[in-house]
Design a protein around this motif. Structure first.
Motif, PDB file in Angstrom:
ATOM      1  N   ILE A  22      -5.440 -12.895  20.835  1.00 13.58           N
ATOM      2  CA  ILE A  22      -4.889 -14.158  20.347  1.00 13.58           C
ATOM      3  C   ILE A  22      -3.385 -13.970  20.155  1.00 13.58           C
ATOM      4  N   PRO A  23      -2.579 -14.914  20.645  1.00 12.23           N
ATOM      5  CA  PRO A  23      -1.122 -14.775  20.485  1.00 12.23           C
ATOM      6  C   PRO A  23      -0.653 -15.173  19.089  1.00 12.23           C
ATOM      7  N   PHE A  24       0.531 -14.689  18.732  1.00 18.23           N
ATOM      8  CA  PHE A  24       1.174 -15.104  17.499  1.00 18.23           C
ATOM      9  C   PHE A  24       1.859 -16.443  17.747  1.00 18.23           C
ATOM     10  N   ALA A  25       1.822 -17.340  16.767  1.00 19.86           N
ATOM     11  CA  ALA A  25       2.480 -18.637  16.888  1.00 19.86           C
ATOM     12  C   ALA A  25       3.990 -18.461  16.954  1.00 19.86           C
ATOM     13  N   GLU A  26       4.479 -17.467  16.247  1.00 15.39           N
ATOM     14  CA  GLU A  26       5.901 -17.145  16.256  1.00 15.39           C
ATOM     15  C   GLU A  26       6.069 -15.686  15.882  1.00 15.39           C
ATOM     16  N   GLU A  27       7.220 -15.147  16.196  1.00 11.16           N
ATOM     17  CA  GLU A  27       7.474 -13.745  15.864  1.00 11.16           C
ATOM     18  C   GLU A  27       7.522 -13.575  14.343  1.00 11.16           C
ATOM     19  N   THR A  28       6.924 -12.508  13.873  1.00  9.04           N
ATOM     20  CA  THR A  28       6.862 -12.259  12.436  1.00  9.04           C
ATOM     21  C   THR A  28       8.201 -11.728  11.948  1.00  9.04           C
ATOM     22  N   PRO A  29       8.828 -12.402  10.957  1.00  2.69           N
ATOM     23  CA  PRO A  29      10.103 -11.920  10.410  1.00  2.69           C
ATOM     24  C   PRO A  29       9.945 -10.564   9.716  1.00  2.69           C
ATOM     25  N   SER A  30      11.006  -9.801   9.685  1.00  3.59           N
ATOM     26  CA  SER A  30      10.946  -8.448   9.119  1.00  3.59           C
ATOM     27  C   SER A  30      10.591  -8.466   7.634  1.00  3.59           C
ATOM     28  N   GLU A  31      11.018  -9.490   6.887  1.00  2.00           N
ATOM     29  CA  GLU A  31      10.668  -9.537   5.462  1.00  2.00           C
ATOM     30  C   GLU A  31       9.171  -9.774   5.271  1.00  2.00           C
ATOM     31  N   VAL A  32       8.528 -10.481   6.206  1.00  2.00           N
ATOM     32  CA  VAL A  32       7.081 -10.686   6.121  1.00  2.00           C
ATOM     33  C   VAL A  32       6.348  -9.394   6.491  1.00  2.00           C
ATOM     34  N   VAL A  33       6.895  -8.643   7.442  1.00  4.09           N
ATOM     35  CA  VAL A  33       6.298  -7.346   7.797  1.00  4.09           C
ATOM     36  C   VAL A  33       6.356  -6.408   6.591  1.00  4.09           C
ATOM     37  N   ALA A  34       7.484  -6.412   5.880  1.00  3.11           N
ATOM     38  CA  ALA A  34       7.606  -5.580   4.674  1.00  3.11           C
ATOM     39  C   ALA A  34       6.614  -6.052   3.603  1.00  3.11           C
ATOM     40  N   LEU A  35       6.450  -7.358   3.462  1.00  2.00           N
ATOM     41  CA  LEU A  35       5.489  -7.913   2.508  1.00  2.00           C
ATOM     42  C   LEU A  35       4.060  -7.542   2.907  1.00  2.00           C
ATOM     43  N   ARG A  36       3.783  -7.538   4.210  1.00  4.87           N
ATOM     44  CA  ARG A  36       2.455  -7.132   4.706  1.00  4.87           C
ATOM     45  C   ARG A  36       2.152  -5.700   4.292  1.00  4.87           C
ATOM     46  N   LYS A  37       3.118  -4.815   4.478  1.00  3.72           N
ATOM     47  CA  LYS A  37       2.911  -3.407   4.121  1.00  3.72           C
ATOM     48  C   LYS A  37       2.659  -3.244   2.628  1.00  3.72           C
ATOM     49  N   GLU A  38       3.258  -4.112   1.852  1.00  6.98           N
ATOM     50  CA  GLU A  38       3.146  -4.013   0.391  1.00  6.98           C
ATOM     51  C   GLU A  38       1.896  -4.701  -0.159  1.00  6.98           C
ATOM     52  N   LYS A  39       1.564  -5.892   0.334  1.00  4.22           N
ATOM     53  CA  LYS A  39       0.554  -6.702  -0.327  1.00  4.22           C
ATOM     54  C   LYS A  39      -0.673  -7.075   0.505  1.00  4.22           C
ATOM     55  N   ALA A  40      -0.673  -6.801   1.787  1.00  7.39           N
ATOM     56  CA  ALA A  40      -1.815  -7.205   2.618  1.00  7.39           C
ATOM     57  C   ALA A  40      -3.070  -6.434   2.239  1.00  7.39           C
ATOM     58  N   THR A  41      -4.199  -7.125   2.256  1.00  4.03           N
ATOM     59  CA  THR A  41      -5.470  -6.473   1.967  1.00  4.03           C
ATOM     60  C   THR A  41      -5.997  -5.803   3.237  1.00  4.03           C
ATOM     61  N   ASP A  42      -6.951  -4.920   3.062  1.00  9.20           N
ATOM     62  CA  ASP A  42      -7.571  -4.261   4.219  1.00  9.20           C
ATOM     63  C   ASP A  42      -8.208  -5.286   5.153  1.00  9.20           C
ATOM     64  N   THR A  43      -8.800  -6.311   4.574  1.00  4.96           N
ATOM     65  CA  THR A  43      -9.446  -7.350   5.383  1.00  4.96           C
ATOM     66  C   THR A  43      -8.425  -8.097   6.229  1.00  4.96           C
ATOM     67  N   GLN A  44      -7.286  -8.438   5.658  1.00  8.04           N
ATOM     68  CA  GLN A  44      -6.242  -9.124   6.418  1.00  8.04           C
ATOM     69  C   GLN A  44      -5.741  -8.249   7.558  1.00  8.04           C
ATOM     70  N   ASN A  45      -5.515  -6.980   7.283  1.00  9.84           N
ATOM     71  CA  ASN A  45      -5.042  -6.065   8.328  1.00  9.84           C
ATOM     72  C   ASN A  45      -6.079  -5.899   9.431  1.00  9.84           C
ATOM     73  N   GLN A  46      -7.334  -5.726   9.042  1.00  2.85           N
ATOM     74  CA  GLN A  46      -8.396  -5.568  10.037  1.00  2.85           C
ATOM     75  C   GLN A  46      -8.540  -6.832  10.878  1.00  2.85           C
ATOM     76  N   LEU A  47      -8.489  -7.967  10.248  1.00  4.74           N
ATOM     77  CA  LEU A  47      -8.617  -9.237  10.953  1.00  4.74           C
ATOM     78  C   LEU A  47      -7.474  -9.420  11.948  1.00  4.74           C
ATOM     79  N   ARG A  48      -6.236  -9.167  11.509  1.00  3.73           N
ATOM     80  CA  ARG A  48      -5.074  -9.284  12.391  1.00  3.73           C
ATOM     81  C   ARG A  48      -5.191  -8.320  13.576  1.00  3.73           C
ATOM     82  N   ASN A  49      -5.589  -7.089  13.299  1.00  4.21           N
ATOM     83  CA  ASN A  49      -5.730  -6.102  14.370  1.00  4.21           C
ATOM     84  C   ASN A  49      -6.845  -6.474  15.345  1.00  4.21           C
TER      85      ASN A  49
END
Length: 180
Positions: free
Chosen positions: A59-86
């Motif tokens: 599945i494609p991304f709707a838009e490129e993920t900004p670097s501040e959101v990537v940093a937020l992902r590393k800090e606050k994303a749950t295992d389920t969110q990461n697994q789902l995205r992957n």
């Protein structure tokens, strides 16, 4: 990088090369290379064809993920969110649609014909929390039905997640999985 290379393509390329080498070796009388080409090449080629028939594209991304959101992902994303995205952003084999089993368990896919189709995803910052937003095309499941299932979706993808559902156009649904 390797997640972006379809396994079916690898099987088709390697199988084709080995099969062609086997035929060429047969033509020039090299029996050892001939056997290796046939015994390894043809099964790999057939396996590649079978995988290609059962392939589900990422599945494609709707838009490129900004670097501040990537940093937020590393800090606050749950295992389920990461697994789902992957899971949805890589090639899958043997499934009819992304998240088909999850939608069925939640009660949003009574039949294969009625199943909402995941079309794209997006990562965002919602109130200083990481959010994975899933965009569905849902022509046969109403927005009201999606809203009824919010609690069940929260339990299914939780803990540590809140869910927001919004309508995007006539048949579009945006499902935001927000970390807490």
């Amino acid at each position: 990088m390797l997640r972006k290379i379809p396994l079916a393509l690898v099987g088709l390329i390697v199988g084709s090369i080995l099969t062609f080498t086997g035929f060429y070796a047969y033509a020039i009388g090299n029996s050892t290379l001939n056997l290796a080409g046939f015994f390894y090449g043809i099964p790999l080629l057939l396996g590649g064809l079978a995988l290609k028939a059962a392939e589900l594209k990422p599945i494609p991304f709707a838009e490129e993920t900004p670097s501040e959101v990537v940093a937020l992902r590393k800090e606050k994303a749950t295992d389920t969110q990461n697994q789902l995205r992957n899971d949805v952003t890589r090639y899958r084999y043997g499934q009819e649609a992304h998240l088909d089993e999850a939608l069925q368990r939640i009660g949003l896919s009574p039949t294969d014909d009625e199943r909402p189709i995941l079309t794209k995803i997006k990562e965002a910052n919602i109130n200083d929390n990481y959010a994975l937003i899933l965009f569905f095309d849902s022509p046969l499941i109403s927005f009201d039905k999606w809203q009824e299932k919010v609690e069940k979706i929260t339990k299914f993808f939780g803990p540590g997640i809140t869910v927001e559902v919004s309508q995007n156009g006539e048949t579009g649904i945006e499902l935001a999985l927000i970390s807490v």
